[in-house]
Design an enzyme around this catalytic site. Sequence first.
Site, PDB file in Angstrom:
ATOM      1  N   GLY A  15       0.738  -1.351  -0.148  1.00 14.07           N
ATOM      2  CA  GLY A  15       0.109  -0.117   0.059  1.00 14.07           C
ATOM      3  C   GLY A  15       0.809   1.266   0.027  1.00 14.07           C
ATOM      4  O   GLY A  15       0.299   2.252   0.079  1.00 14.07           O
ATOM      5  N   LYS A  19       6.905   3.821  -5.526  1.00 10.74           N
ATOM      6  CA  LYS A  19       7.157   2.322  -5.953  1.00 10.74           C
ATOM      7  C   LYS A  19       8.448   2.191  -7.065  1.00 10.74           C
ATOM      8  O   LYS A  19       8.450   3.079  -8.022  1.00 10.74           O
ATOM      9  CB  LYS A  19       5.823   1.812  -6.964  1.00 10.74           C
ATOM     10  N   HIS A 129      14.275  14.858   0.233  1.00  5.60           N
ATOM     11  CA  HIS A 129      13.644  15.261   1.631  1.00  5.60           C
ATOM     12  C   HIS A 129      14.461  14.903   2.626  1.00  5.60           C
ATOM     13  O   HIS A 129      14.520  15.343   3.710  1.00  5.60           O
ATOM     14  CB  HIS A 129      12.400  14.470   1.663  1.00  5.60           C
ATOM     15  N   ASP A 164       9.282  19.170  -8.343  1.00  9.20           N
ATOM     16  CA  ASP A 164       8.349  18.570  -7.813  1.00  9.20           C
ATOM     17  C   ASP A 164       7.254  19.268  -6.939  1.00  9.20           C
ATOM     18  O   ASP A 164       7.538  20.440  -6.588  1.00  9.20           O
ATOM     19  CB  ASP A 164       9.278  17.642  -6.647  1.00  9.20           C
ATOM     20  N   HIS A 166       6.235  18.763  -4.132  1.00 10.51           N
ATOM     21  CA  HIS A 166       6.922  19.120  -2.905  1.00 10.51           C
ATOM     22  C   HIS A 166       8.068  20.000  -2.456  1.00 10.51           C
ATOM     23  O   HIS A 166       9.010  19.735  -3.589  1.00 10.51           O
ATOM     24  CB  HIS A 166       7.087  17.564  -1.927  1.00 10.51           C
ATOM     25  N   ASP A 252       5.328  14.028  -9.722  1.00  8.44           N
ATOM     26  CA  ASP A 252       3.990  14.184  -8.963  1.00  8.44           C
ATOM     27  C   ASP A 252       3.337  15.453  -9.098  1.00  8.44           C
ATOM     28  O   ASP A 252       2.266  15.778  -8.583  1.00  8.44           O
ATOM     29  CB  ASP A 252       4.324  14.245  -7.582  1.00  8.44           C
ATOM     30  N   ARG A 258      -1.087  10.619  -7.951  1.00  8.74           N
ATOM     31  CA  ARG A 258      -1.996   9.912  -6.645  1.00  8.74           C
ATOM     32  C   ARG A 258      -1.816  10.872  -5.468  1.00  8.74           C
ATOM     33  O   ARG A 258      -2.809  10.790  -4.675  1.00  8.74           O
ATOM     34  CB  ARG A 258      -1.237   8.417  -6.586  1.00  8.74           C
TER      35      ARG A 258
END
Length: 552
Positions: A15, A19, A129, A164, A166, A252, A258
Amino acid sequence: YFYDEDIGNFYYAQGHPMKPQRMRMAHALITSYGLFKEMQILRPRRATERDMTRFHADEYVNFLKTVAPERLLEMQPLLARFNAGEDCPVFDGLWDFCQLSAGGSLAGAEVLNSGDADIAINWAGGLHHAKRAEASGFCYINDCVLAILELLKIHARVLYIDIDIHHGDGVEEAFYTTDRVMTVSFHKFGDYFPGTGDIGDVGYGRGKNYSVNFPLNEGITDEAYREIFVPVMSKVMEKFRPGAVVMQCGADSLSGDRLGCFNLSIDGHADCVQFMLSFGVPVLLIGGGGYTIRNVARCWAFETARALGTEINPDIPYNDYYEFYGPDFRLHITPSNIEDHNSREHLENMRNRILKHLSELPAAPSVPLHDAPISRPQKEDVDSDNDDPNVRKPMRLMDALRVRSNEFEDSDIEDGDAKPIPGARRKSSTQSAVVLPPMPRSRPTPPQKHISSMPPNRTTSGPQSNTAVLNTNHNRTTPNSSPRLPKVSTVKMEVDKVKADPDVVKLAPGLPKTGPRPPDDVPEPMSIDSSGVGKERKDSVDIDKKDKPSGL
């Protein structure tokens, strides 16, 4: 272009949105488009503890090396200390994953430093990060920081760009107080991880105004993103004048991610990459976030083609992951109809504030000339007698054991053995196995644009071999060699059928007892004794004269 197929073997947790298989999907799409024909695909070396501790704390690196899922109970205090938990789980092969991700970015930086290429790509990197002694945001080792530190060996100034969704908090924190590295981040700000990257965060001390943050709201489109990216980055390049650029291309920020909430298309995302490549400065392209893996593969394959200056078919070619791109099987995605919460007034206000900060920058800082250290790869033991036969070696070590057919040693081809293959290079016994170009004392002039090449010690097929495999025709003769004699078969002749022709007898110097006796002018057969000295075989043909056939 750096890629190790082992990167797709890792699995964070059930979950978990991160990936690593997405790198394998991207590589499959890149090769199915045939882009590998226009660039050099290399398997990078793995980053070592020494590489990682140039930024990360020793105890943190040692923790990553020793932690394992079966040791979670005994290492519970360290898990909390180093923030290993739900977001950054401990999984099988964690240390190998960190080595592969960081090794590709370090190899790319080394190539740019050597001047062998002006574009290097490592889509397995971009884990921005990670902190000095803490995992964060799915990131364990900050390969972005390690690559920048490597580039600073040669270049006086390095620019880091982050698209990105983030904020690139780990990289900004690492260089917050220096004027040799400028960090620029375009990201979602507010109630969103990691919660940093306000427009007022501009750096501290000597690094003041060398940290640039452009906070955005959800739903930004290609047009709005281009209107802020182009003027800001043009001003940055004008004022900072970097010697190299590290660009984190997290996917992302694409529409439909997602975990993301931007509304960029693949074209809009790639336009940022192409704009930075247009300045002609050496660029290291690295990956980052991206959690709708089919779109991540699409984006990075398309940006690889943009870096090559190649147009590719919008229809997805067949590959191992072809079914992931259904139902339309198209390269580009259609942005959604979500509302853009970035008003024009808000974007213009942010842009003007940032441009004002950049205008206050002094002239591009410089550093005195110095002899830069040469980064030499550390050799790995690829053929040890202590290896466990039940443990499968990684592909990079198996490649190192391959014998290259176009490499020769002087001792491998002796006079009279075989001819060298035409066009093959003959290595001198005194030639070094690793040949690195001399490091320039100032920023090298960027070569013409092409995708990364590497020193010969880190090619995809492994290190250069010192042996050669020759497929020669043993029935042929070569200069300075004696011809090979055919095998002598035993000739049986019946006495009553032998013709009275002395030439027939000369063809068979060794005859059985039932055969005719050779003429007197033919020497006796020779045999070799144990000392290697020939002696006459008096008993080889012992035919009584009375048995001599008539006519001979």
